[in-house]
Design a protein around this motif. Structure first.
Motif, PDB file in Angstrom:
ATOM      1  N   LEU A 205       0.817  -1.212   0.000  1.00 25.83           N
ATOM      2  CA  LEU A 205       0.000   0.000   0.000  1.00 25.83           C
ATOM      3  C   LEU A 205       0.853   1.265   0.000  1.00 25.83           C
ATOM      4  N   HIS A 206       2.036   1.219   0.620  1.00 23.99           N
ATOM      5  CA  HIS A 206       2.845   2.438   0.617  1.00 23.99           C
ATOM      6  C   HIS A 206       3.373   2.753  -0.781  1.00 23.99           C
ATOM      7  N   ARG A 207       3.572   1.718  -1.614  1.00 22.74           N
ATOM      8  CA  ARG A 207       3.957   1.974  -3.005  1.00 22.74           C
ATOM      9  C   ARG A 207       2.772   2.472  -3.820  1.00 22.74           C
ATOM     10  N   GLN A 208       1.589   1.957  -3.524  1.00 24.32           N
ATOM     11  CA  GLN A 208       0.403   2.483  -4.194  1.00 24.32           C
ATOM     12  C   GLN A 208       0.182   3.945  -3.818  1.00 24.32           C
ATOM     13  N   GLN A 209       0.483   4.294  -2.566  1.00 22.43           N
ATOM     14  CA  GLN A 209       0.345   5.681  -2.147  1.00 22.43           C
ATOM     15  C   GLN A 209       1.261   6.591  -2.956  1.00 22.43           C
ATOM     16  N   LYS A 210       2.508   6.157  -3.169  1.00 19.04           N
ATOM     17  CA  LYS A 210       3.434   6.955  -3.973  1.00 19.04           C
ATOM     18  C   LYS A 210       2.957   7.057  -5.424  1.00 19.04           C
ATOM     19  N   ASP A 211       2.379   5.970  -5.942  1.00 19.24           N
ATOM     20  CA  ASP A 211       1.881   6.001  -7.313  1.00 19.24           C
ATOM     21  C   ASP A 211       0.714   6.966  -7.443  1.00 19.24           C
ATOM     22  N   PHE A 212      -0.187   6.978  -6.460  1.00 20.87           N
ATOM     23  CA  PHE A 212      -1.306   7.909  -6.481  1.00 20.87           C
ATOM     24  C   PHE A 212      -0.818   9.355  -6.356  1.00 20.87           C
ATOM     25  N   GLU A 213       0.196   9.571  -5.508  1.00 21.82           N
ATOM     26  CA  GLU A 213       0.726  10.931  -5.342  1.00 21.82           C
ATOM     27  C   GLU A 213       1.350  11.449  -6.631  1.00 21.82           C
ATOM     28  N   SER A 214       1.968  10.542  -7.416  1.00 25.11           N
ATOM     29  CA  SER A 214       2.528  10.985  -8.693  1.00 25.11           C
ATOM     30  C   SER A 214       1.449  11.392  -9.683  1.00 25.11           C
TER      31      SER A 214
END
Length: 335
Positions: A205-214
């Motif tokens: 989920l923390h990688r998905q969070q970074k993807d959403f932030e991009s």
């Protein structure tokens, strides 16, 4: 040679024969131990049924020693004939995709030499490109429409027909679908994407969070975790309960447990207990149950409505399940 010398030779011969027999027995034990150690180091470690069962036949439970008459110089192995699967060409999988044609027209339809008008005489395919369009976000805003009758409430002669003495206006409001989670802006498409990324593609989920932030969508991993947990309790838990009911109605259940590391947990004895019905059934059911200990009360509680055959290892915790028929695991017996 005297009689005494002959007796000494016979006695010495008997002692030598006895010593040779003892040494041969010791050598045989050492060779057996050496073969077992080699198998532990260089042999298979897996417990899969495809390894235990050779061509559908149960392997022997005894140590199989190599026959002395076996030809060790034989290095040729017969390989069965097989057919190689035809590789898919680009045209096969490209034809399954949507094709969007992009036409390139001649901009100047006037002849450069004489100035006469030109006409199209044909078209030909130049090349194909595989195009990828990244996922996009948008807001689905639900607008609920309200309608009012243009006649109700205007005619005084209808007031006597109502209990209150006044005819009310008839107002109707359209029905909007309920939100996925009350007070949340999560859509079913977004939830399905997060669950597939996490459990289908192993994206934390923390990688998905970074993807959403991009993509300029600030979604916190704590929020996504709450959505996934709520969805699991609301829609997945009833399915697991039904699977458990079907599993407990079977005749045979395989059980095992293994250590699992849980972050930020005080205990270090967390266990994941697994129960399944085996490959011989029409439907394969596997149920996992997390417990923070390895006590026998865990399988006793899970299997309290099961009265068939329980196949497991020799762990003493399964002794608490006294009402089932215990069956030993042949893989552990061999090991």
């Amino acid at each position: 040679m005297t009689q005494q010398n002959i007796e000494n030779i016979i006695q010495e011969n008997v002692q030598l024969h006895t010593k040779v027999s003892v040494l041969e027995e010791q050598l045989e034990n050492v060779q057996r131990q050496l073969a077992w150690l080699k198998k532990q180091i260089f042999g298979r470690k897996t417990e899969q049924a495809s390894v235990i069962m050779a061509d559908g036949i149960q392997l022997s439970l005894l140590n199989e020693e190599i026959s002395e008459t076996e030809d060790k110089s034989e290095n040729h192995v017969a390989v069965p004939a097989h057919t190689r699967k035809k590789r898919r060409t680009h045209d096969e999988w490209m034809n399954a995709l949507e094709i969007k044609k992009e036409f390139h027209k001649v901009e100047n339809m006037v002849c450069e030499k004489c100035g006469a008008p030109m006409k199209v005489i044909g078209e030909d395919q130049a090349y194909d490109e595989l195009v990828y369009i990244p996922a996009s976000f948008f807001i689905r805003r639900h607008i609920v429409q309200t309608a009012k009758c243009t006649e109700c409430g205007k005619h005084e002669e209808r007031d006597a027909e109502n209990e209150t003495g006044i005819e009310k206006c008839n107002i109707v409001r359209a029905e909007a679908p309920a939100p996925l989670f009350p007070g949340s802006f999560c859509s079913k498409e977004l939830l399905a994407h997060m669950i597939y990324e996490k459990y289908g593609k192993a994206v934390p989920l923390h990688r998905q969070q970074k993807d959403f932030e991009s993509k300029n969508v600030p979604l916190l991993k704590a929020t996504m975790s709450n959505w996934i947990l709520t969805a699991a309790q609301r829609w997945c838990l009833p399915v697991v309960k039904r699977m458990t009911e079907i599993l407990l109605s079977e005749k045979i259940i395989h059980a095992d447990e293994t250590h699992i590391q849980v972050l930020q947990e005080e205990t270090t004895t967390s266990q994941m207990w697994v129960y399944r019905n085996g490959k011989m059934n029409a439907r394969s059911i596997v149920v996992f149950e997390y417990k923070n200990n390895r006590r026998g009360e865990n399988p006793a509680e899970f299997l309290k409505k099961f009265f068939g055959y329980l196949i497991c290892d020799g762990y003493a915790g399964y002794n608490a399940v006294t009402w089932v028929k215990r069956c030993g695991c042949l893989t552990h017996v061999r090991r």
